[in-house]
Design an enzyme around this catalytic site. Structure first.
Site, PDB file in Angstrom:
ATOM      1  N   SER A 147       0.717  -1.041  -0.257  1.00  0.00           N
ATOM      2  CA  SER A 147       0.135   0.062   0.173  1.00  0.00           C
ATOM      3  C   SER A 147       0.868   1.285   0.108  1.00  0.00           C
ATOM      4  O   SER A 147       0.298   2.440  -0.244  1.00  0.00           O
ATOM      5  CB  SER A 147      -0.919   0.005   1.180  1.00  0.00           C
ATOM      6  N   LYS A 185       1.291   3.769   7.291  1.00  0.00           N
ATOM      7  CA  LYS A 185       0.699   4.779   6.496  1.00  0.00           C
ATOM      8  C   LYS A 185       1.112   6.091   6.826  1.00  0.00           C
ATOM      9  O   LYS A 185       1.809   6.479   7.555  1.00  0.00           O
ATOM     10  CB  LYS A 185      -0.846   4.767   6.823  1.00  0.00           C
TER      11      LYS A 185
END
Length: 227
Positions: A147, A185
């Protein structure tokens, strides 16, 4: 080595902070440990502070921070009203590799994809990349998932993070969600909310209330092997 009461108090404080966001009162600690007076709690807290397990936060009432946990973090059945213990990702529970100059502890894996339960174990150490200041507190994690590929972070990379509970908007962080799921993230603040943003259009940005996300570390370096 901690005494039974010291360990019991440490785990009770850690559980309560995870559950409510604040440390328990002295009366709550006294009741949980079945002590006759609060003076015993004062002595236990002082002992834990001297041994580096907790610290008191200045200018804040009832403010204790758990810095690390003992080898065995199994809650004692003697402490009352205690829920199942869930370790934070980077509390060093079970990670007892001696620190070596120029080396950084590899404490587990982190998801760069959908959050996974934090995996923390003693995975050894990795060499510190050049340029990191000596004495700062760093840890390493192996990346799983893709991701963050547009930020140059690939599946199988090892990320080096500075241990911190604060971050600026735009920083890439290890975030602990609801006390049990960890992910890597980019952090964005949107009003009172916290957004955890992927660097891959195949993954959606997830938005949480500020009480659901705990920053555990900030990305400072990356190690990649080509073998």
């Amino acid at each position: 080595m901690l005494t039974t009461k010291q360990k019991e108090l440490l785990l009770f404080i850690n559980d309560r902070i995870k559950e409510t966001g604040v440390s328990p009162s002295f009366d709550e600690m006294k009741e949980a440990l079945d002590l006759a007076s609060k003076s015993g709690i004062h002595r236990l807290i002082t002992a834990l502070e001297e041994r580096g397990f907790i610290r008191r936060l200045a200018n804040r009432a009832r403010a204790l921070e758990v810095l690390k946990l003992p080898d065995s973090a199994i809650p004692s059945p003697n402490a009352r009203q205690r829920r199942d213990f869930r370790p934070a990702l980077v509390t060093n529970q079970g990670v007892e590799t001696p620190r070596v100059s120029g080396m950084i502890p590899l404490v587990g894996r982190i998801a760069a994809g959908s959050p996974i339960s934090a995996i923390q174990q003693d995975n050894g150490q990795v060499a510190s990349p050049g340029g990191l200041p000596e004495g700062d507190d760093y840890f390493a994690l192996e990346v799983q998932g893709d991701s963050m590929i547009q930020a140059g972070i690939l599946n199988g990379d090892t990320v080096i993070l500075k241990r911190t509970n604060t971050a600026q908007t735009g920083d890439i962080v290890v975030a602990l969600i609801d006390g049990e799921e960890a992910t890597l993230k980019r952090l964005r603040r949107k009003g009172a909310s916290v957004a955890l943003e992927a660097a891959n259009p195949a993954f959606e940005t997830r938005i949480f209330g500020p009480d659901r996300v705990e920053v555990q570390g900030r990305l400072v370096a990356l190690i990649r092997r080509y073998e």
